[in-house]
Write an enzyme that holds these catalytic residues in place. Structure first.
Site, PDB file in Angstrom:
ATOM      1  N   CYS A 165       0.672  -1.074   0.047  1.00 13.01           N
ATOM      2  CA  CYS A 165      -0.036   0.044  -0.029  1.00 13.01           C
ATOM      3  C   CYS A 165       0.838   1.256   0.032  1.00 13.01           C
ATOM      4  O   CYS A 165       0.474   2.211  -0.743  1.00 13.01           O
ATOM      5  CB  CYS A 165      -0.835  -0.054   1.187  1.00 13.01           C
ATOM      6  SG  CYS A 165      -0.073  -0.356   2.732  1.00 13.01           S
ATOM      7  N   ARG A 212       0.144   3.067  10.493  1.00 14.02           N
ATOM      8  CA  ARG A 212      -1.041   2.574  11.402  1.00 14.02           C
ATOM      9  C   ARG A 212      -0.456   1.587  11.786  1.00 14.02           C
ATOM     10  O   ARG A 212       0.153   0.645  11.247  1.00 14.02           O
ATOM     11  CB  ARG A 212      -2.471   2.503  10.819  1.00 14.02           C
ATOM     12  CG  ARG A 212      -2.384   1.486   9.501  1.00 14.02           C
ATOM     13  CD  ARG A 212      -2.443  -0.030   9.973  1.00 14.02           C
ATOM     14  NE  ARG A 212      -2.359  -0.682   8.903  1.00 14.02           N
ATOM     15  CZ  ARG A 212      -1.578  -1.871   8.329  1.00 14.02           C
ATOM     16  NH1 ARG A 212      -0.490  -1.789   9.034  1.00 14.02           N
ATOM     17  NH2 ARG A 212      -1.765  -2.815   7.692  1.00 14.02           N
ATOM     18  N   HIS A 252      -2.281   5.213   6.709  1.00 14.87           N
ATOM     19  CA  HIS A 252      -0.826   5.652   6.847  1.00 14.87           C
ATOM     20  C   HIS A 252      -0.920   7.086   6.464  1.00 14.87           C
ATOM     21  O   HIS A 252      -1.774   7.557   5.790  1.00 14.87           O
ATOM     22  CB  HIS A 252       0.007   4.878   5.844  1.00 14.87           C
ATOM     23  CG  HIS A 252      -0.076   3.476   5.832  1.00 14.87           C
ATOM     24  ND1 HIS A 252       0.356   2.827   7.109  1.00 14.87           N
ATOM     25  CD2 HIS A 252      -0.336   2.434   5.368  1.00 14.87           C
ATOM     26  CE1 HIS A 252       0.237   1.436   6.976  1.00 14.87           C
ATOM     27  NE2 HIS A 252      -0.099   1.125   5.835  1.00 14.87           N
ATOM     28  N   GLN A 301      -4.843   1.888   3.651  1.00 13.14           N
ATOM     29  CA  GLN A 301      -3.764   0.723   3.319  1.00 13.14           C
ATOM     30  C   GLN A 301      -4.744  -0.489   2.977  1.00 13.14           C
ATOM     31  O   GLN A 301      -4.321  -1.536   2.160  1.00 13.14           O
ATOM     32  CB  GLN A 301      -3.098   0.385   4.689  1.00 13.14           C
ATOM     33  CG  GLN A 301      -3.917  -0.121   5.831  1.00 13.14           C
ATOM     34  CD  GLN A 301      -4.647   0.826   6.608  1.00 13.14           C
ATOM     35  OE1 GLN A 301      -4.550   1.836   6.286  1.00 13.14           O
ATOM     36  NE2 GLN A 301      -5.558   0.524   7.744  1.00 13.14           N
ATOM     37  N   HIS A 346      10.875   0.659   2.696  1.00 15.11           N
ATOM     38  CA  HIS A 346       9.893   1.124   1.521  1.00 15.11           C
ATOM     39  C   HIS A 346      10.665   1.688   0.256  1.00 15.11           C
ATOM     40  O   HIS A 346      10.130   1.634  -0.760  1.00 15.11           O
ATOM     41  CB  HIS A 346       9.221   2.133   2.229  1.00 15.11           C
ATOM     42  CG  HIS A 346       8.420   1.526   3.550  1.00 15.11           C
ATOM     43  ND1 HIS A 346       8.905   1.527   4.874  1.00 15.11           N
ATOM     44  CD2 HIS A 346       7.195   0.899   3.603  1.00 15.11           C
ATOM     45  CE1 HIS A 346       7.875   1.188   5.652  1.00 15.11           C
ATOM     46  NE2 HIS A 346       6.940   0.622   5.092  1.00 15.11           N
ATOM     47  N   GLY A 347      11.684   2.397   0.804  1.00 22.64           N
ATOM     48  CA  GLY A 347      12.580   2.922  -0.664  1.00 22.64           C
ATOM     49  C   GLY A 347      13.065   2.019  -1.393  1.00 22.64           C
ATOM     50  O   GLY A 347      12.725   2.087  -2.695  1.00 22.64           O
TER      51      GLY A 347
HETATM   52  P1  NAD Z   1      -5.514 -11.151   6.008  1.00 22.11           P
HETATM   53  O1  NAD Z   1      -4.880 -11.595   7.281  1.00 22.11           O
HETATM   54  O2  NAD Z   1      -6.731  -9.913   6.125  1.00 22.11           O
HETATM   55  O3  NAD Z   1      -6.117 -11.874   4.964  1.00 22.11           O
HETATM   56  C1  NAD Z   1      -5.420 -13.212   4.579  1.00 22.11           C
HETATM   57  C2  NAD Z   1      -6.542 -14.143   4.406  1.00 22.11           C
HETATM   58  O4  NAD Z   1      -6.061 -15.607   3.887  1.00 22.11           O
HETATM   59  C3  NAD Z   1      -7.209 -14.758   5.710  1.00 22.11           C
HETATM   60  O5  NAD Z   1      -8.780 -14.655   5.359  1.00 22.11           O
HETATM   61  C4  NAD Z   1      -6.677 -16.068   6.053  1.00 22.11           C
HETATM   62  O6  NAD Z   1      -7.458 -16.834   6.745  1.00 22.11           O
HETATM   63  C5  NAD Z   1      -6.402 -16.575   4.417  1.00 22.11           C
HETATM   64  N1  NAD Z   1      -5.045 -17.553   4.394  1.00 22.11           N
HETATM   65  C6  NAD Z   1      -4.358 -17.971   5.589  1.00 22.11           C
HETATM   66  N2  NAD Z   1      -3.675 -18.854   5.098  1.00 22.11           N
HETATM   67  C7  NAD Z   1      -4.176 -19.295   3.874  1.00 22.11           C
HETATM   68  C8  NAD Z   1      -3.825 -20.221   2.959  1.00 22.11           C
HETATM   69  N3  NAD Z   1      -2.773 -20.967   3.029  1.00 22.11           N
HETATM   70  N4  NAD Z   1      -4.471 -20.220   1.744  1.00 22.11           N
HETATM   71  C9  NAD Z   1      -5.425 -19.590   1.558  1.00 22.11           C
HETATM   72  N5  NAD Z   1      -5.861 -18.512   2.323  1.00 22.11           N
HETATM   73  C10 NAD Z   1      -5.230 -18.376   3.363  1.00 22.11           C
HETATM   74  O7  NAD Z   1      -4.460 -10.283   5.439  1.00 22.11           O
HETATM   75  P2  NAD Z   1      -4.316  -9.225   4.339  1.00 22.11           P
HETATM   76  O8  NAD Z   1      -4.179  -7.832   5.029  1.00 22.11           O
HETATM   77  O9  NAD Z   1      -5.363  -9.228   3.232  1.00 22.11           O
HETATM   78  O10 NAD Z   1      -3.094  -9.202   3.669  1.00 22.11           O
HETATM   79  C11 NAD Z   1      -2.787 -10.006   2.371  1.00 22.11           C
HETATM   80  C12 NAD Z   1      -1.567  -9.610   1.663  1.00 22.11           C
HETATM   81  O11 NAD Z   1      -1.821  -8.276   1.107  1.00 22.11           O
HETATM   82  C13 NAD Z   1      -0.290  -9.793   2.181  1.00 22.11           C
HETATM   83  O12 NAD Z   1       0.872 -10.074   1.720  1.00 22.11           O
HETATM   84  C14 NAD Z   1      -0.345  -8.068   2.922  1.00 22.11           C
HETATM   85  O13 NAD Z   1       1.143  -7.928   3.245  1.00 22.11           O
HETATM   86  C15 NAD Z   1      -0.932  -7.418   1.659  1.00 22.11           C
HETATM   87  N6  NAD Z   1      -1.064  -6.121   2.023  1.00 22.11           N
HETATM   88  C16 NAD Z   1      -2.087  -5.966   3.042  1.00 22.11           C
HETATM   89  C17 NAD Z   1      -2.425  -4.833   3.343  1.00 22.11           C
HETATM   90  C18 NAD Z   1      -3.224  -4.232   4.413  1.00 22.11           C
HETATM   91  O14 NAD Z   1      -3.196  -3.299   5.118  1.00 22.11           O
HETATM   92  N7  NAD Z   1      -4.231  -5.197   5.210  1.00 22.11           N
HETATM   93  C19 NAD Z   1      -2.164  -3.676   2.452  1.00 22.11           C
HETATM   94  C20 NAD Z   1      -1.562  -4.028   1.231  1.00 22.11           C
HETATM   95  C21 NAD Z   1      -0.918  -5.240   1.083  1.00 22.11           C
END
Ligand code: NAD
Length: 341
Positions: free
Chosen positions: A140, A168, A220, A301, A194-195
């Site tokens: 994000c 956050r 954020h 995010q 991040h950079g």
């Molecule tokens: P989350 O924990 O909210 O969701 C992940 C989901 O995947 C959950 O429902 C979990 O039960 C499920 N899960 C766990 N193991 C699994 C498996 N083996 N197979 C299938 N599903 C499985 O996480 P999120 O915040 O949605 O983050 C997901 C990705 O996106 C991460 O790489 C994170 O870094 C990235 N991301 C998150 C944000 C944020 O702020 N939440 C922002 C940008 C990027």
């Protein structure tokens, strides 16, 4: 019609699934879940076919009265592209599954850059993902920085960017995260990661980033200083950003002083889940001293990466160029906050 599967239905996955459903050229095959929790219930209520991410746990879904369409293997087999939205590190473990089915995959920013052929931001480097087997939509924060640094670099040249990211502590549903009463340099070492992540999109931009974590969940905030290669006026930068996609200039006089009111504005505007897919840049903060440009922006995010995931699907399929894809994504999702009509 591109058949899209979403593996992992949490914060990002549920938003990506809804965005896929909104696209005129995509169909959602279904979503894979590990557990029959409230999010599985949400998927079922929306009519999204549910697949068991862990086949051994399939009977738990039946016990909760949730019908399954199959296992994650079936989901990947039926998909032209799979979007992996599992927690950080699990995406890398899933890579072999997608390769076994020869199914192109989109990964998320929690994975290391080497999880995919290319790191992706639609405004920054769409063309590099065209025809690739996999792409990683950057985090994000990196998405938010790529969206402003790309036009600044193209138009004026960026000599050096210095950004402090006030992050956050966790998403609203992440009750176990913190800090709850502190302000942390995080990481305490400089620069933060991040950079270098921005450099996976914009390799030639010289950027240093500093990270902090605070007791907040909504968004954020970035404090940005970019030394440009030429002197410009703040009005020029405002004009540049007004012509850009996915940037919302918070108008002076809007009385939006932070993330709380931004989210309330999004709710009032009828945004699903109060999402803000755009960078929210305070127009009044855009200040230029000689070649030094300053601004504050807030990044939601949970949602700013969602349109990027949709564009990444199209790039992998080679279905559209950046302009066409971004236009379709934005029109179908309703992206673009017009403050006064
Ligand atoms: P989350 O924990 O909210 O969701 C992940 C989901 O995947 C959950 O429902 C979990 O039960 C499920 N899960 C766990 N193991 C699994 C498996 N083996 N197979 C299938 N599903 C499985 O996480 P999120 O915040 O949605 O983050 C997901 C990705 O996106 C991460 O790489 C994170 O870094 C990235 N991301 C998150 C944000 C944020 O702020 N939440 C922002 C940008 C990027």
């Amino acid at each position: 019609m591109t058949q899209v599967g979403v593996n992992g239905y949490g914060t990002i996955g549920k938003r990506v699934a809804d965005a896929v459903v909104a696209q005129p050229d995509m169909e959602l095959v279904g979503v894979a879940k590990t557990r029959p929790n409230f999010e599985a219930e949400t998927a079922a209520r929306k009519g999204y076919p549910l697949y068991a991410a862990v086949p051994d746990r399939a009977d738990r879904f039946e016990e909760e009265g949730l019908a399954l369409a199959g296992t994650v293997d079936d989901l990947v087999a039926a998909s032209d592209v799979v979007v992996d939205c599992t927690p950080s590190g699990i995406g890398a473990e899933n890579r072999a599954l997608y390769a076994d089915h020869d199914t192109p995959a989109v990964f998320q920013g929690g994975e290391d850059a080497d999880v995919a052929d290319v790191s992706f931001n639609a405004r920054g480097n769409y063309a590099e993902a065209v025809g690739a087997d996999s792409a990683r939509v950057v985090s994000c924060n990196t998405t938010g920085l790529s969206r402003i640094l790309t036009p600044l670099d193209e138009t004026y040249g960026v000599e050096k960017a210095r950004v402090t990211l006030v992050r956050r502590g966790g998403d609203p549903g992440q009750t176990g995260r913190g800090p709850i009463d502190d302000i942390l340099p995080d990481p305490v070492t400089i620069p933060s990661h991040h950079g270098p992540d921005v450099n996976t999109i914009l390799p030639d931009v010289d950027i240093d980033t500093l990270g902090m974590k605070v007791p907040a969940t909504l968004m954020h905030t970035h404090s940005v200083n970019v030394t440009l290669e030429e002197a410009v006026d703040a009005a020029d930068v405002i004009d540049l950003f007004e012509d850009e996609r996915r940037l919302f200039l918070v108008p002076p006089g809007a009385d939006i002083d932070g993330a709380g009111k931004l989210k309330e504005f999004a709710d009032d505007a009828g945004r699903p889940r109060g999402d803000l897919w755009e960078n929210c840049i305070w127009e009044e903060s855009i200040t230029v001293e000689g070649r030094d440009c300053y601004l504050f922006q807030a990044i939601h995010q949970e949602s700013d990466v969602v349109p990027e995931n949709v564009d990444a699907v199209r790039a992998l399929r080679g279905d559209a160029d950046a302009e066409a894809s971004m236009t379709t994504t934005e029109e179908s999702m309703g992206i673009g906050l017009d403050y006064r009509g």
